[in-house]
Design a protein around this motif. Structure first.
Motif, mmCIF file in Angstrom:
data_model
loop_
_atom_site.group_PDB
_atom_site.id
_atom_site.type_symbol
_atom_site.label_atom_id
_atom_site.label_comp_id
_atom_site.label_asym_id
_atom_site.label_seq_id
_atom_site.Cartn_x
_atom_site.Cartn_y
_atom_site.Cartn_z
ATOM 1 N N ALA A 197 -13.124 -29.383 13.797
ATOM 2 C CA ALA A 197 -12.586 -29.539 12.333
ATOM 3 C C ALA A 197 -11.348 -30.384 12.460
ATOM 4 C CB ALA A 197 -12.395 -28.179 11.262
ATOM 5 N N ALA A 198 -10.391 -29.828 13.376
ATOM 6 C CA ALA A 198 -9.336 -30.303 14.030
ATOM 7 C C ALA A 198 -9.346 -31.637 14.555
ATOM 8 C CB ALA A 198 -8.551 -29.474 14.997
ATOM 9 N N PHE A 199 -10.120 -32.324 14.798
ATOM 10 C CA PHE A 199 -10.487 -33.593 16.038
ATOM 11 C C PHE A 199 -10.805 -34.330 14.568
ATOM 12 C CE2 PHE A 199 -13.534 -36.759 17.302
ATOM 13 C CZ PHE A 199 -12.521 -37.254 19.323
ATOM 14 N N SER A 200 -11.645 -34.084 13.834
ATOM 15 C CA SER A 200 -11.681 -35.223 12.528
ATOM 16 C C SER A 200 -10.943 -35.051 11.572
ATOM 17 C CB SER A 200 -13.375 -34.051 11.790
ATOM 18 O OG SER A 200 -13.645 -34.835 10.616
ATOM 19 N N PHE A 201 -10.021 -34.032 11.366
ATOM 20 C CA PHE A 201 -8.757 -33.989 10.787
ATOM 21 C C PHE A 201 -8.095 -35.146 11.368
ATOM 22 C CE2 PHE A 201 -4.845 -32.840 9.900
ATOM 23 C CZ PHE A 201 -4.545 -33.667 8.073
ATOM 24 N N ALA A 202 -7.399 -34.894 12.664
ATOM 25 C CA ALA A 202 -7.211 -36.376 13.302
ATOM 26 C C ALA A 202 -7.595 -37.574 12.915
ATOM 27 C CB ALA A 202 -7.517 -35.828 14.837
ATOM 28 N N LEU A 203 -8.722 -37.905 12.860
ATOM 29 C CA LEU A 203 -9.625 -38.960 12.870
ATOM 30 C C LEU A 203 -9.022 -39.196 11.812
ATOM 31 C CD1 LEU A 203 -11.111 -41.217 14.639
ATOM 32 C CD2 LEU A 203 -13.353 -40.181 13.263
ATOM 33 N N GLU A 204 -9.096 -38.399 9.961
ATOM 34 C CA GLU A 204 -9.473 -39.015 9.159
ATOM 35 C C GLU A 204 -7.537 -39.481 8.625
ATOM 36 O OE1 GLU A 204 -10.119 -36.201 6.618
ATOM 37 O OE2 GLU A 204 -12.358 -36.315 7.658
ATOM 38 N N THR A 205 -6.358 -38.465 9.582
ATOM 39 C CA THR A 205 -5.254 -38.924 9.346
ATOM 40 C C THR A 205 -4.849 -39.784 10.380
ATOM 41 O OG1 THR A 205 -4.710 -36.526 9.009
ATOM 42 C CG2 THR A 205 -3.060 -38.180 10.459
ATOM 43 N N GLN A 206 -5.617 -40.713 10.937
ATOM 44 C CA GLN A 206 -5.131 -42.098 12.114
ATOM 45 C C GLN A 206 -5.977 -42.705 11.304
ATOM 46 O OE1 GLN A 206 -3.502 -42.564 14.514
ATOM 47 N NE2 GLN A 206 -3.558 -44.754 13.693
ATOM 48 N N LEU A 207 -6.896 -43.212 10.727
ATOM 49 C CA LEU A 207 -7.778 -44.093 10.309
ATOM 50 C C LEU A 207 -7.346 -44.219 8.263
ATOM 51 C CD1 LEU A 207 -10.931 -44.336 12.404
ATOM 52 C CD2 LEU A 207 -8.929 -45.383 13.012
ATOM 53 N N THR A 208 -6.061 -43.170 7.788
ATOM 54 C CA THR A 208 -6.474 -43.984 7.191
ATOM 55 C C THR A 208 -8.093 -43.483 5.869
ATOM 56 O OG1 THR A 208 -5.756 -45.735 6.640
ATOM 57 C CG2 THR A 208 -4.410 -43.866 6.710
ATOM 58 N N ILE A 209 -9.070 -42.883 5.940
ATOM 59 C CA ILE A 209 -10.313 -42.622 5.712
ATOM 60 C C ILE A 209 -10.422 -42.470 4.007
ATOM 61 C CG2 ILE A 209 -11.040 -44.060 7.826
ATOM 62 C CD1 ILE A 209 -12.081 -41.234 8.021
ATOM 63 N N GLY A 210 -8.755 -41.729 3.930
ATOM 64 C CA GLY A 210 -8.490 -40.682 2.653
ATOM 65 C C GLY A 210 -8.924 -39.059 3.215
ATOM 66 N N TYR A 211 -8.273 -38.166 2.411
ATOM 67 C CA TYR A 211 -8.825 -36.447 2.976
ATOM 68 C C TYR A 211 -10.137 -36.004 1.450
ATOM 69 C CZ TYR A 211 -4.587 -36.720 5.652
ATOM 70 O OH TYR A 211 -4.133 -37.406 6.505
ATOM 71 N N GLY A 212 -10.781 -35.446 2.474
ATOM 72 C CA GLY A 212 -11.793 -35.186 1.761
ATOM 73 C C GLY A 212 -11.758 -33.368 1.693
ATOM 74 N N THR A 213 -12.280 -32.336 2.199
ATOM 75 C CA THR A 213 -12.285 -30.967 1.983
ATOM 76 C C THR A 213 -11.023 -30.744 2.803
ATOM 77 O OG1 THR A 213 -14.080 -30.745 3.709
ATOM 78 C CG2 THR A 213 -14.661 -30.443 1.173
ATOM 79 N N MET A 214 -10.657 -31.116 3.608
ATOM 80 C CA MET A 214 -9.495 -31.170 4.250
ATOM 81 C C MET A 214 -8.991 -31.657 4.001
ATOM 82 S SD MET A 214 -12.042 -30.808 8.383
ATOM 83 C CE MET A 214 -11.937 -33.155 8.449
ATOM 84 N N TYR A 215 -7.339 -31.381 3.613
ATOM 85 C CA TYR A 215 -5.871 -31.937 3.938
ATOM 86 C C TYR A 215 -5.093 -31.399 3.662
ATOM 87 C CZ TYR A 215 -6.879 -28.596 -0.583
ATOM 88 O OH TYR A 215 -6.749 -27.861 -1.700
#
Length: 364
Positions: free
Chosen positions: A119-137
Motif C-alpha cells: 500500500a505504501a508503494f501504491s501511495f508513492a506511485l499515485e503521489t508521483q504520477l498525480t493520478i488522484g487519491y482514492g481511499t489512500m490520502y
C-alpha cells in the motif's frame, strides 16, 4: 640500405596516428566519428569526470541505456518513497490499526489505508504520477506526512524535468539528424578552366531543404616524422566563393583550387609522399525551425582520384534530373594536363601532352 629504410618507416608508422601502411588509422571516419583517443584515465579519474559532466555523459549513452536509466530512475524513486511512507506509518502506529475507517480515539492517521509496504508503494506511485487519491490520502493533521509529500513532489518534478530535457536533447542532437546528408566517398582532382581543383560532392536526401550551408576543411599532415601539422583550407561553390549556400536542394560540388600557395599543393603526389588527411566540416540550418545540422568526413590520399570528375547533375524547376541517388557520386575521366599530374583512367591508358599552351597531342 633498403632494409634499414623499411625498418625506420615501420617504426614511424607504428608510432604515428596517420600512417600510410595502416589505412584504417585515421583521425575522422567516413561517417564523421573521431577515432583518436587521448590519455585513458584510471577508474577513479574516469568516474570523477563523469560526475562533473553528468549531462554530457548522459547524452553520450546509447538509447538502450537511456531507456533503462529512465525506467530505473522512476522505479528507484517510487521504491525510496515507498520505504519512507512505510516507515512513517510504522513510526506513527498506523500499521497496528486494524480498521483505518474507524481509528482508535485520539489516534491521528498520517496516510489513510497505508497498512503495509504494498500500500505504501501504491501511495508513492499515485503521489508521483498525480493520478488522484482514492481511499489512500494524506491527513492534513499529520505535519510529517505533509512534509514528506512536499519532498516527494519536489524531487519528482526535478527528476521529470531532467529526464524530459535529456530526451529532447538526444532527439535534437545535430549530428544525429544528418543521416540524409551524404558526402562523396571519393574526392577527385581535375582541371577546370586551366586550373587544378580538388573537388568533393554533397547530396541532401532529407525531405526538407536546408539553408545557409557552410563548408570548411582542415588539412592534417605529418611533417618531420611524427609532427601533425594543421592547415585551414577554403572550399568554394560555383560563383558563391566561400560564402554560405542559401539553399541546399540539388547535389553541391565544392572545390579547392590547387594554386602554388595552396597547403595541399605540395602534399599531393608526386610532389610529396607524406601522409595527410583532409577533414571536411559541413554546417547548415533547417528552414522554418532554424535547427542546426553538422556533419563531417575525411579523405585520405588513396581516397583522392586523379584525372576524374563528377558526372553532371542538373536541376530544373526544383527537380533534380538524375535517375537514382546512387549516381550522384559517379565519376568520369577528364583531362589533367598540368605538370606533375596524371590521369587515373586505366581503361584507355592515354596521356595528354601540352606544349606552350598550343594544342595537344595524344599518345596511346
Amino acid at each position: 640500405m633498403t632494409t634499414t629504410t623499411t625498418g625506420e618507416s615501420g617504426r614511424k608508422s607504428a608510432s604515428s596516428p596517420l600512417v600510410a601502411k595502416a589505412p584504417r588509422q585515421r583521425l575522422v571516419s567516413k561517417e564523421g566519428r573521431c577515432l583518436i583517443r587521448g590519455h585513458t584515465p584510471g577508474y577513479k579519474e574516469s568516474w570523477s569526470r563523469t560526475v562533473r559532466d553528468m549531462w554530457g555523459a548522459w547524452l553520450a549513452l546509447r538509447w538502450r541505456w537511456v531507456v533503462l536509466a529512465f525506467c530505473s530512475s522512476f522505479l528507484l524513486h517510487w521504491l525510496l518513497f515507498a520505504v519512507l511512507w512505510y516507515l512513517l506509518a510504522r513510526a506513527n502506529g498506523d500499521l497496528d490499526v486494524p480498521d483505518h475507517d474507524s481509528p482508535p480515539p485520539g489516534h491521528i492517521l498520517c496516510v489513510k489505508h497505508v497498512n503495509g509496504f504494498t500500500a505504501a508503494f501504491s501511495f508513492a506511485l499515485e503521489t508521483q504520477l498525480t493520478i488522484g487519491y482514492g481511499t489512500m490520502y494524506p491527513n492534513a493533521d499529520c505535519p510529517t506526512a505533509i512534509a514528506l509529500l512536499a519532498l516527494q513532489m519536489l524531487l519528482g518534478l526535478m527528476l521529470e524535468a531532467f529526464i524530459t530535457g535529456a530526451f529532447v536533447a538526444k532527439f535534437s542532437r545535430p549530428q544525429k539528424r544528418c543521416a540524409g546528408i551524404l558526402f562523396s566517398p571519393k574526392a577527385v582532382v581535375c582541371e577546370v578552366n586551366g586550373q587544378r581543383r580538388l573537388m568533393f560532392r554533397v547530396c541532401n536526401q532529407l525531405t526538407r531543404p536546408l539553408v545557409d550551408v557552410c563548408v570548411s576543411a582542415v588539412l592534417y599532415e605529418e611533417r618531420d616524422g611524427e609532427v601533425l601539422h594543421q592547415t585551414a583550407m577554403e572550399f568554394s561553390l560555383d560563383g558563391l566563393g566561400s560564402r554560405p549556400c542559401p539553399l541546399f536542394l540539388s547535389p553541391l560540388t565544392f572545390y579547392h583550387t590547387l594554386t602554388p600557395s595552396s597547403p595541399l599543393n605540395h602534399a599531393l603526389p608526386p610532389a610529396s609522399q607524406s601522409h595527410f588527411e583532409v577533414v571536411v566540416f559541413l554546417s547548415a540550418s533547417q528552414e522554418g525551425t532554424g535547427s542546426a545540422y553538422h556533419k563531417r568526413t575525411s579523405y585520405l590520399p588513396d581516397e583522392i582520384q586523379y584525372g576524374r570528375c563528377f558526372v553532371t547533375v542538373t536541376a530544373q524547376l526544383g527537380k533534380v534530373q538524375n535517375p537514382e541517388n546512387g549516381h550522384y557520386f559517379d565519376t568520369q575521366p577528364c583531362t589533367l594536363t598540368l605538370h606533375g599530374t596524371h590521369s587515373a583512367d586505366a581503361v584507355d591508358k592515354e596521356c595528354v601532352v601540352q606544349i606552350n599552351g598550343d594544342g595537344s597531342d595524344r599518345m596511346d
